[in-house]
Design a protein around this motif. Structure first.
Motif, PDB file in Angstrom:
ATOM      1  N   VAL A 164       0.878  -1.063   0.119  1.00  0.00           N
ATOM      2  CA  VAL A 164      -0.067  -0.047   0.134  1.00  0.00           C
ATOM      3  C   VAL A 164       0.809   1.231   0.075  1.00  0.00           C
ATOM      4  CG1 VAL A 164      -1.804   1.336   1.321  1.00  0.00           C
ATOM      5  CG2 VAL A 164      -1.949  -1.262   0.993  1.00  0.00           C
ATOM      6  N   GLU A 165       0.655   2.096  -1.145  1.00  0.00           N
ATOM      7  CA  GLU A 165       1.340   3.425  -1.086  1.00  0.00           C
ATOM      8  C   GLU A 165       0.858   4.340  -0.716  1.00  0.00           C
ATOM      9  OE1 GLU A 165       4.220   5.799  -1.653  1.00  0.00           O
ATOM     10  OE2 GLU A 165       4.406   3.899  -2.608  1.00  0.00           O
ATOM     11  N   ILE A 166       1.013   4.511   0.741  1.00  0.00           N
ATOM     12  CA  ILE A 166       0.075   5.729   1.399  1.00  0.00           C
ATOM     13  C   ILE A 166      -1.407   5.403   1.536  1.00  0.00           C
ATOM     14  CG2 ILE A 166      -0.181   8.065   1.979  1.00  0.00           C
ATOM     15  CD1 ILE A 166       2.379   8.782   0.460  1.00  0.00           C
ATOM     16  N   TYR A 167      -1.987   5.740   0.426  1.00  0.00           N
ATOM     17  CA  TYR A 167      -3.374   5.491   0.718  1.00  0.00           C
ATOM     18  C   TYR A 167      -3.939   4.469  -0.405  1.00  0.00           C
ATOM     19  CZ  TYR A 167      -3.731   8.552  -3.645  1.00  0.00           C
ATOM     20  OH  TYR A 167      -3.462   9.144  -4.761  1.00  0.00           O
ATOM     21  N   PHE A 168      -3.272   4.006  -1.384  1.00  0.00           N
ATOM     22  CA  PHE A 168      -3.823   3.126  -2.451  1.00  0.00           C
ATOM     23  C   PHE A 168      -2.909   2.019  -2.668  1.00  0.00           C
ATOM     24  CE2 PHE A 168      -0.819   5.767  -4.882  1.00  0.00           C
ATOM     25  CZ  PHE A 168      -0.428   5.112  -5.870  1.00  0.00           C
ATOM     26  N   GLY A 169      -3.566   0.974  -2.965  1.00  0.00           N
ATOM     27  CA  GLY A 169      -2.938  -0.241  -3.227  1.00  0.00           C
ATOM     28  C   GLY A 169      -2.114  -0.622  -4.703  1.00  0.00           C
ATOM     29  N   MET A 170      -1.090  -1.146  -4.686  1.00  0.00           N
ATOM     30  CA  MET A 170      -0.205  -1.498  -5.763  1.00  0.00           C
ATOM     31  C   MET A 170       0.080  -2.886  -5.783  1.00  0.00           C
ATOM     32  SD  MET A 170       2.038   1.704  -6.180  1.00  0.00           S
ATOM     33  CE  MET A 170       2.589   1.487  -8.128  1.00  0.00           C
ATOM     34  N   MET A 171      -0.530  -3.578  -7.020  1.00  0.00           N
ATOM     35  CA  MET A 171      -0.169  -4.981  -6.833  1.00  0.00           C
ATOM     36  C   MET A 171       0.318  -5.504  -8.296  1.00  0.00           C
ATOM     37  SD  MET A 171      -3.186  -7.714  -5.839  1.00  0.00           S
ATOM     38  CE  MET A 171      -3.455  -7.057  -4.160  1.00  0.00           C
ATOM     39  N   LEU A 172       1.137  -6.372  -8.305  1.00  0.00           N
ATOM     40  CA  LEU A 172       1.607  -6.868  -9.639  1.00  0.00           C
ATOM     41  C   LEU A 172       1.522  -8.290  -9.599  1.00  0.00           C
ATOM     42  CD1 LEU A 172       3.145  -6.439 -12.198  1.00  0.00           C
ATOM     43  CD2 LEU A 172       5.223  -6.938 -10.831  1.00  0.00           C
ATOM     44  N   ALA A 173       0.998  -8.998 -10.853  1.00  0.00           N
ATOM     45  CA  ALA A 173       0.634 -10.066 -10.999  1.00  0.00           C
ATOM     46  C   ALA A 173       0.808 -10.582 -12.572  1.00  0.00           C
ATOM     47  CB  ALA A 173      -0.578 -10.660 -10.625  1.00  0.00           C
ATOM     48  N   HIS A 174       1.075 -11.979 -12.846  1.00  0.00           N
ATOM     49  CA  HIS A 174       1.179 -12.388 -14.111  1.00  0.00           C
ATOM     50  C   HIS A 174       0.554 -13.792 -14.205  1.00  0.00           C
ATOM     51  CE1 HIS A 174       4.946 -14.270 -12.391  1.00  0.00           C
ATOM     52  NE2 HIS A 174       4.934 -14.948 -13.874  1.00  0.00           N
ATOM     53  N   SER A 175       0.462 -14.236 -15.573  1.00  0.00           N
ATOM     54  CA  SER A 175      -0.519 -15.511 -15.773  1.00  0.00           C
ATOM     55  C   SER A 175       1.040 -16.475 -15.461  1.00  0.00           C
ATOM     56  CB  SER A 175      -1.031 -15.539 -16.896  1.00  0.00           C
ATOM     57  OG  SER A 175      -0.103 -15.215 -18.220  1.00  0.00           O
ATOM     58  N   THR A 176       0.417 -17.848 -15.330  1.00  0.00           N
ATOM     59  CA  THR A 176       1.270 -18.936 -15.290  1.00  0.00           C
ATOM     60  C   THR A 176       0.983 -19.882 -16.378  1.00  0.00           C
ATOM     61  OG1 THR A 176       0.168 -19.895 -13.349  1.00  0.00           O
ATOM     62  CG2 THR A 176       2.087 -18.608 -13.133  1.00  0.00           C
TER      63      THR A 176
END
Length: 257
Positions: free
Chosen positions: A245-257
């Motif tokens: 969480v960057e101060i007030y918002f969520g940052m999320m990284l994902a990729h397919s397998t």
């Protein structure tokens, strides 16, 4: 050709400006994924481009142009539209999409501006032709899922390798220091999305209460429903690479397998 990869990529400025260690780790993880992507075409779905009330916009211009000023970086690049795939998607999804043209249909002045939800993720990938799809915040989850299935079928039938980028930030009300204030539902939304990626089932997100979405204020939900349809049609699974969480918002990284 088959669908090459699916990515969920955040688009906060911090991803490039790198103000802290979390953003550095996420930046490095995305760089590695992007450098190893071998697709010929990138399809990107952004929540900050054209947002129609009833349908999903598919932009059909000759070119796209990034003109994005971040705190420490200026993104300035041009990309060509993969017209054949763009028009295949429009033809196969007419019940859900609207074709969007800008200035002219073709030629050097047929250039559509890239929003930061598109330019930030795309800046990590080697330059190639793209397809730009907007977001509709229609309150019909099944319609979004079915669009994802149709999008997958169009990509799967195409004669080039295609990767799909779901541009998405998560809840935006984690802190009263942010522009949208604080809500305890930000954490609920964030947990639900993370749990879905960890378990491989997005049914929990599909059933999430609308109030949690409304007060958590993500820009990810609608594109994640499209992604859910892609996953259902393709049988792919997603791997969570990094989240914070960057101060007030969520940052999320994902990729397919």
């Amino acid at each position: 050709m088959v669908l090459n990869n699916i990515y969920m990529v955040p688009h906060g400025d911090e991803l490039i400006d790198i103000p802290d260690e979390d953003s550095r780790k996420l930046n490095n993880a995305l760089k590695e994924l992007a450098e190893n992507d071998s697709s010929d075409v990138l399809v990107i779905l952004s929540p900050h481009g054209v947002n129609l009330s009833k349908n999903i916009a598919v932009v059909n211009t000759e070119y796209f142009k990034a003109d994005t000023q971040l705190k420490n970086t200026y993104l300035d690049f041009k990309a060509q539209n993969e017209r054949k795939l763009t028009e295949d998607i429009i033809k196969s999804t007419r019940d859900t999409t609207e074709e969007l043209r800008f200035i002219t249909y073709s030629g050097d002045i047929s250039v559509f501006p890239l929003d930061f939800g598109s330019s930030i993720p795309l800046s990590f990938f080697k330059q190639r032709n793209i397809v730009l799809i907007g977001q509709s915040r229609i309150n019909n989850r099944d319609k979004l899922i079915n669009f994802g299935k149709s999008l997958y079928n169009s990509v799967q039938a195409y004669n080039k390798k295609v990767s799909i980028i779901i541009s998405a930030d998560q809840a935006h009300t984690h802190s009263d220091k942010g522009p949208y204030g604080y809500s305890q539902n930000a954490e609920k939304y964030e947990y639900t999305v993370k749990h879905c990626f960890e378990t491989g089932s997005f049914e929990e997100l599909y059933k999430i209460e609308q109030e949690i979405i409304d007060t958590g204020k993500p820009d990810s939900f609608w594109n994640l429903m499209v992604m859910y349809g892609i996953l259902q049609a393709s049988g792919r699974k997603m791997r969570l690479d990094y989240h914070y969480v960057e101060i007030y918002f969520g940052m999320m990284l994902a990729h397919s397998t």
